[in-house]
Design a protein around this motif. Structure first.
Motif, PDB file in Angstrom:
ATOM      1  N   ARG A 126       0.344  -3.929  -4.758  1.00 12.01           N
ATOM      2  CA  ARG A 126       0.761  -3.727  -3.241  1.00 12.01           C
ATOM      3  C   ARG A 126       1.803  -3.114  -3.146  1.00 12.01           C
ATOM      4  NH1 ARG A 126      -1.744  -6.829   0.577  1.00 12.01           N
ATOM      5  NH2 ARG A 126      -2.959  -8.680  -0.036  1.00 12.01           N
ATOM      6  N   LEU A 127       1.975  -2.444  -1.871  1.00 11.15           N
ATOM      7  CA  LEU A 127       3.290  -1.737  -1.680  1.00 11.15           C
ATOM      8  C   LEU A 127       3.689  -2.430  -0.134  1.00 11.15           C
ATOM      9  CD1 LEU A 127       2.782   2.082  -1.970  1.00 11.15           C
ATOM     10  CD2 LEU A 127       4.008   0.470  -3.597  1.00 11.15           C
ATOM     11  N   SER A 128       4.751  -2.704   0.010  1.00 10.79           N
ATOM     12  CA  SER A 128       5.463  -3.276   1.428  1.00 10.79           C
ATOM     13  C   SER A 128       6.559  -2.668   1.593  1.00 10.79           C
ATOM     14  CB  SER A 128       5.189  -4.735   1.282  1.00 10.79           C
ATOM     15  OG  SER A 128       6.313  -5.280   0.573  1.00 10.79           O
ATOM     16  N   GLY A 129       7.321  -3.337   2.611  1.00  9.40           N
ATOM     17  CA  GLY A 129       8.877  -2.791   3.189  1.00  9.40           C
ATOM     18  C   GLY A 129       9.779  -3.585   2.094  1.00  9.40           C
ATOM     19  N   ASN A 130       9.261  -4.383   1.434  1.00  6.48           N
ATOM     20  CA  ASN A 130      10.367  -5.081   0.541  1.00  6.48           C
ATOM     21  C   ASN A 130       9.854  -5.019  -0.924  1.00  6.48           C
ATOM     22  OD1 ASN A 130       8.473  -7.071   0.587  1.00  6.48           O
ATOM     23  ND2 ASN A 130       9.396  -8.432   2.182  1.00  6.48           N
ATOM     24  N   PHE A 133       8.607  -1.128  -6.040  1.00  6.16           N
ATOM     25  CA  PHE A 133       7.538  -0.701  -7.077  1.00  6.16           C
ATOM     26  C   PHE A 133       8.178  -0.252  -8.180  1.00  6.16           C
ATOM     27  CE2 PHE A 133       7.599   3.395  -5.217  1.00  6.16           C
ATOM     28  CZ  PHE A 133       6.935   4.211  -6.414  1.00  6.16           C
ATOM     29  N   VAL A 134       9.327   0.623  -8.169  1.00  6.32           N
ATOM     30  CA  VAL A 134       9.902   1.002  -9.306  1.00  6.32           C
ATOM     31  C   VAL A 134      10.169   0.049 -10.371  1.00  6.32           C
ATOM     32  CG1 VAL A 134      11.729   2.621  -9.806  1.00  6.32           C
ATOM     33  CG2 VAL A 134      10.170   3.417  -8.190  1.00  6.32           C
ATOM     34  N   LYS A 135      10.982  -0.725  -9.829  1.00  2.06           N
ATOM     35  CA  LYS A 135      11.549  -1.968 -10.582  1.00  2.06           C
ATOM     36  C   LYS A 135      10.329  -3.072 -10.959  1.00  2.06           C
ATOM     37  CE  LYS A 135      15.050  -5.547 -10.363  1.00  2.06           C
ATOM     38  NZ  LYS A 135      16.137  -6.142  -9.658  1.00  2.06           N
ATOM     39  N   LYS A 136       9.315  -3.322 -10.027  1.00  2.00           N
ATOM     40  CA  LYS A 136       8.633  -4.166 -10.496  1.00  2.00           C
ATOM     41  C   LYS A 136       7.541  -3.692 -11.435  1.00  2.00           C
ATOM     42  CE  LYS A 136       5.061  -7.243  -8.312  1.00  2.00           C
ATOM     43  NZ  LYS A 136       4.317  -7.638  -7.189  1.00  2.00           N
ATOM     44  N   TRP A 137       7.248  -2.552 -11.427  1.00  2.00           N
ATOM     45  CA  TRP A 137       6.269  -1.735 -12.391  1.00  2.00           C
ATOM     46  C   TRP A 137       7.096  -1.406 -13.688  1.00  2.00           C
ATOM     47  CZ3 TRP A 137       2.729   2.136  -9.317  1.00  2.00           C
ATOM     48  CH2 TRP A 137       2.071   1.193  -8.088  1.00  2.00           C
ATOM     49  N   GLY A 138       8.267  -1.633 -13.870  1.00  2.07           N
ATOM     50  CA  GLY A 138       9.017  -1.377 -15.261  1.00  2.07           C
ATOM     51  C   GLY A 138       9.358   0.079 -15.096  1.00  2.07           C
ATOM     52  N   ARG A 286      -7.717  -7.776   8.996  1.00  5.34           N
ATOM     53  CA  ARG A 286      -6.818  -8.021   9.869  1.00  5.34           C
ATOM     54  C   ARG A 286      -5.226  -7.279   9.448  1.00  5.34           C
ATOM     55  NH1 ARG A 286      -8.418 -11.882  13.288  1.00  5.34           N
ATOM     56  NH2 ARG A 286     -10.219 -13.049  12.848  1.00  5.34           N
ATOM     57  N   VAL A 287      -4.565  -6.740  10.135  1.00  2.00           N
ATOM     58  CA  VAL A 287      -3.475  -6.084   9.796  1.00  2.00           C
ATOM     59  C   VAL A 287      -2.364  -7.054   9.312  1.00  2.00           C
ATOM     60  CG1 VAL A 287      -1.444  -4.808  11.005  1.00  2.00           C
ATOM     61  CG2 VAL A 287      -3.563  -4.571  11.886  1.00  2.00           C
ATOM     62  N   GLU A 288      -1.965  -6.300   8.110  1.00  2.00           N
ATOM     63  CA  GLU A 288      -0.732  -7.241   7.322  1.00  2.00           C
ATOM     64  C   GLU A 288       0.126  -6.048   7.096  1.00  2.00           C
ATOM     65  OE1 GLU A 288      -3.331 -10.213   4.231  1.00  2.00           O
ATOM     66  OE2 GLU A 288      -3.184  -8.032   3.789  1.00  2.00           O
ATOM     67  N   PRO A 289       1.421  -6.522   6.934  1.00  2.00           N
ATOM     68  CA  PRO A 289       2.446  -5.542   6.644  1.00  2.00           C
ATOM     69  C   PRO A 289       2.802  -5.051   5.172  1.00  2.00           C
ATOM     70  CG  PRO A 289       3.171  -7.890   6.711  1.00  2.00           C
ATOM     71  CD  PRO A 289       1.862  -8.211   7.168  1.00  2.00           C
ATOM     72  N   SER A 290       1.456  -4.951   4.594  1.00  2.00           N
ATOM     73  CA  SER A 290       1.224  -4.386   3.330  1.00  2.00           C
ATOM     74  C   SER A 290       0.228  -3.482   2.980  1.00  2.00           C
ATOM     75  CB  SER A 290       1.392  -5.578   2.245  1.00  2.00           C
ATOM     76  OG  SER A 290       0.419  -6.306   2.244  1.00  2.00           O
ATOM     77  N   LEU A 291       0.061  -2.663   1.918  1.00  3.14           N
ATOM     78  CA  LEU A 291      -1.081  -2.031   1.736  1.00  3.14           C
ATOM     79  C   LEU A 291      -1.134  -2.253   0.088  1.00  3.14           C
ATOM     80  CD1 LEU A 291      -0.478   1.140   3.697  1.00  3.14           C
ATOM     81  CD2 LEU A 291      -2.191  -0.484   4.277  1.00  3.14           C
ATOM     82  N   LYS A 292      -2.624  -2.115  -0.310  1.00  6.23           N
ATOM     83  CA  LYS A 292      -3.036  -2.323  -1.634  1.00  6.23           C
ATOM     84  C   LYS A 292      -3.634  -1.133  -2.197  1.00  6.23           C
ATOM     85  CE  LYS A 292      -5.087  -6.275  -3.925  1.00  6.23           C
ATOM     86  NZ  LYS A 292      -5.785  -7.471  -3.723  1.00  6.23           N
ATOM     87  N   PHE A 293      -3.258  -0.976  -3.370  1.00  9.07           N
ATOM     88  CA  PHE A 293      -3.992   0.070  -4.422  1.00  9.07           C
ATOM     89  C   PHE A 293      -5.021  -0.471  -5.392  1.00  9.07           C
ATOM     90  CE2 PHE A 293       0.364   2.456  -4.768  1.00  9.07           C
ATOM     91  CZ  PHE A 293      -0.193   3.851  -4.062  1.00  9.07           C
TER      92      PHE A 293
END
Length: 311
Positions: A126-130, A133-138, A286-293
């Motif tokens: 997922r990507l979101s406003g918080n 991904f750079v840190k989480k994905w290592g 339904r709308v969520e404040p995130s998107l998914k890869f």
């Protein structure tokens, strides 16, 4: 939903089939080697999902699982006359880089298997406003201020739409939402990934390796993909714990573009023959404040062990 239940009214058929196939693989290993199948919440859930399938689907999964496990046993030179066990992993393990669903322990060895049905997806990040991904994905220390400036207003707008509609607003009610939300987020993600990988220092040069490890997984495993008429196997052997060639990881990102896949995806091309397509989508109607890869391979190196068995 109770952990030992597979409620098909609230569970997608993809999850139901995936868990059911995990049970079929674990059962095939238990029967082939005469070992214990460990009791756990995950095992009870997988059994419930398998039991809820049609008899035809159960037979198909059993046939795929038996042939796949027999092939793995042959390559790994596993013997049926030694003590051991087979168990199912908790779903949370995948968040820590262990994508194995079924773990076979036999003769002092541990062989992990990732089970897929009708798809070969690697990750659903997922990507979101918080979500950094750079840190989480290592991949590095963290996302830049430029990245946050680009994506946070977009996700804040989505959060406000969700809040005002009491979480009832649907994506389909937003018009051309892909152009408004997907494309700027995807462009910002691409720019940030190129920033992390574009330097000349050692950390930048490790980005491709870290990204590939994140996508594939940190622990060696066999991947079994069940389809109606065949089963496909891959061996990912970065730590040399499997009986196949070592999996050599990339150390350079060659480009990121949308040449392959949909207009709402980017293909990351790396050396050593790796190509991964990152398709951005909404995980819910339904709308969520995130998107998914949805991450799929567009190309894998020839040295990665692959084998097809037709049913």
């Amino acid at each position: 939903m109770p952990l030992n239940a597979c409620n098909i009214h609230v569970m997608s058929s993809q999850v139901q089939h995936g868990k059911g196939f995990e049970w079929a693989v674990a059962l095939a290993a238990k029967e082939m080697f005469g070992i214990r199948l460990l009791h756990s919440d995950e095992a009870r859930r997988a059994l419930s999902c398998f039991s809820s399938l049609s008899s035809l689907k159960q037979q198909s999964f059993r046939a795929c699982a038996e042939k796949a496990v027999a092939y793995v046993a042959d390559i790994e030179k596993l013997r049926p006359d030694v003590a051991g066990s087979v168990g199912l992993s908790n779903d949370s393990a995948g968040a820590h880089g262990d994508v194995r669903d079924v773990i076979l322990r036999l003769g002092g060895r541990e062989i992990g298997i990732s089970c897929k049905t009708n798809h070969e997806a690697f990750k659903h990040s997922r990507l979101s406003g918080n979500i950094d991904f750079v840190k989480k994905w290592g991949l590095g220390a963290g996302c830049s201020d430029q990245y946050w400036s680009a994506v946070r207003p977009i996700f804040s707008e989505l959060a406000e739409l969700r809040k005002k509609s009491s979480a009832r607003k649907k994506w389909s009610e937003l018009g051309d939402y892909q152009a408004r939300y997907y494309i700027p987020v995807l462009d910002a993600w691409r720019t940030e990934l190129l920033r992390v990988a574009g330097g000349d220092d050692a950390e930048s040069k490790r980005t491709a390796t870290a990204l590939c490890r994140y996508i594939i997984g940190e622990v060696d495993f066999w991947k079994i993909v069940s389809r109606p008429d065949q089963v496909r196997l891959y061996a990912f052997n970065t730590q040399k714990s499997l009986g196949t060639n070592k999996t050599v990881l990339p150390n350079r990102i060659l480009g990121i573009d949308n040449h392959d896949g949909s207009q709402y995806s980017m293909t990351v091309r790396m050396n050593e023959g790796y190509q991964f397509n990152f398709r951005l989508h909404n995980a819910s109607s339904r709308v969520e404040p995130s998107l998914k890869f949805d991450v799929q391979s567009e190309g894998l190196p020839n040295h990665i062990h692959q084998h097809d068995i037709f049913i």
